[in-house]
Every structure is written in C-alpha cells, then in structure tokens.
Design an enzyme around this catalytic site. Structure first.
Site, PDB file in Angstrom:
ATOM      1  N   GLU A  80       0.835  -1.201   0.000  1.00  0.00           N
ATOM      2  CA  GLU A  80       0.000   0.000   0.000  1.00  0.00           C
ATOM      3  C   GLU A  80       0.870   1.252   0.000  1.00  0.00           C
ATOM      4  OE1 GLU A  80      -2.436   2.520   3.348  1.00  0.00           O
ATOM      5  OE2 GLU A  80      -2.650   0.340   3.396  1.00  0.00           O
TER       6      GLU A  80
ATOM      7  N   LYS B   3     -11.671  -2.158   7.003  1.00  0.00           N
ATOM      8  CA  LYS B   3     -10.398  -1.879   7.664  1.00  0.00           C
ATOM      9  C   LYS B   3     -10.711  -1.381   9.076  1.00  0.00           C
ATOM     10  CE  LYS B   3      -6.630   1.495   7.540  1.00  0.00           C
ATOM     11  NZ  LYS B   3      -5.973   2.558   6.746  1.00  0.00           N
TER      12      LYS B   3
ATOM     13  N   GLY C 163      -0.899  -0.045  14.878  1.00  0.00           N
ATOM     14  CA  GLY C 163      -0.353  -0.567  16.120  1.00  0.00           C
ATOM     15  C   GLY C 163      -0.186  -2.064  16.154  1.00  0.00           C
TER      16      GLY C 163
END
Length: 216
Positions: free
Chosen positions: A44, A134, A163
């Site tokens: 991405e 997402k 994270g």
C-alpha cells in the site's frame, strides 16, 4: 487488472499489507521490491503525498509479473480514488467511510476497504458496497473488537490496521482477522534512511514470519 476477488484472495494469502508512508519517490521502488522479496504480497502506498500517483504507478510497474498486488491508502475523497486507480491501484483503503470512494472503486472493479470503528460505520460501508472493512485504529480497541463487528454483520472480512506488530499479531488472527495492515513494524524507516536495503528486507521478513506463525 485482476478482479476484486483475486485481489482479496491475494491479500488474505499474504496475511499482511505493508503500508509505505512518506518514502521518497527515488527510494520507494527499491523498498517495495525488498518488502515483496521478504514475502509480502500486498503493498500500500499512502495517498497523503503530492506524488502518490507517480509512486503508485512506479511500484505497480516494478512489481508487474509478480503475484503482489499494489494499492493506495489514506484515500479520503473521490478525486483521489480516481487518481490512484488511474495510476494502477488494485485496492483502495481509507481511515474513514466515504461512500463516494467506495462507489468509485466499484465502478472500476477495484477492491475498497474503508476504515471503520463502530457497527454503524461498518453497516454504512457494507451498504455502500465495500469489499473489506479496515478496522482502524486497531490498537485502540484490541482484537476482540473484530468479533464485536462480525457478530451482527456476519463473516465480513476485517483487516485491522494501526499498532500491529510481531508481538500482538497472533491475537488479531485468533480473533478472526482476514489479514492485517502494518506500517513501522514491517517498513524499517531507519534502514531506509541509511539506504540499507538488506535490513529493510530482514525487518519485513520478521513480520512475515510472525504472521505465518500466528496462522499456523
């Protein structure tokens, strides 16, 4: 261009989407190649960059002929979605739900993954035609939030991002993640600054190993 089902299958097979954010245009192709060689099948390029179209096109061309899929993230509006799709993006991710972005992706047969946190956002995304959800930022709510979303919505694919690293990735897969998105835990920015491509590959490979072990 492969269809959305094939793109989704490739993302799930990879298990991790590498998020390339703020990397110089001159370095992004070597970095993408090293990450791909480490075993990552989904790359991405974030769109909060004035040169995102150029970067998506360059990475897409560089990885042509491999089984990797290339997409764009942080896509906040329809014009940006159209721009990265024109550049060759095969999937589009966002931190929020914008039905216009989802519609644009659907029009062009490109996988869309809007960012959600609440059941209301998830339903809005699904009704707009999203392919994948997402979960962002995933570290804020933890792995159990995947089940909280899927419970009332069915087995919709969820890709938690934010994270996630080798130390906690197993918990997210155990909770039902289809794949995960990873930034600094898979993209070694210190190594990039030092132009140490071997270390870039090694860092990415460590995350790939963690994903594979989590799914065994």
């Amino acid at each position: 261009m492969v269809d959305t089902q094939q793109v989704q299958e490739r993302i799930v097979e990879s298990g991790v989407i590498a998020v390339l954010r703020g990397i110089d245009a001159e370095r992004i192709v070597p970095v993408a190649r090293e990450i791909r060689d480490a075993g990552v099948g989904a790359i991405e390029v974030t769109a909060n960059d004035p040169r995102v179209r150029e970067k998506v096109a360059a990475v897409d061309e560089a990885l042509a002929g491999t089984d990797a899929v290339v997409g764009a993230g942080t896509v906040l509006d329809e014009p940006t979605a159209q721009s990265v799709i024109d550049a060759g993006a095969e999937f589009v991710l966002a931190p929020d739900v914008n039905p216009d972005v989802v519609t644009t992706c659907n029009r062009h047969g490109v996988l869309s993954a809007p960012g959600v946190m609440t059941p209301t956002e998830a339903v809005t995304a699904i009704e707009a035609g999203a392919d994948v959800l997402k979960l962002f930022p995933a570290s804020t709510v933890g792995p159990n939030h995947i089940g909280a979303l899927q419970g009332p919505l069915g087995d919709v694919p969820v890709v938690p991002t934010g994270g996630i690293g080798p130390d906690n990735v197993e918990a997210f897969f155990d909770a039902g993640a289809a794949a995960v998105g990873a930034g600094s835990s898979i993209v070694d920015y210190d190594a990039i600054a030092d132009d140490d491509m071997d270390r870039v590959r090694e860092t990415a490979a460590a995350m790939v190993d963690a994903v594979e072990n989590a799914r065994d």
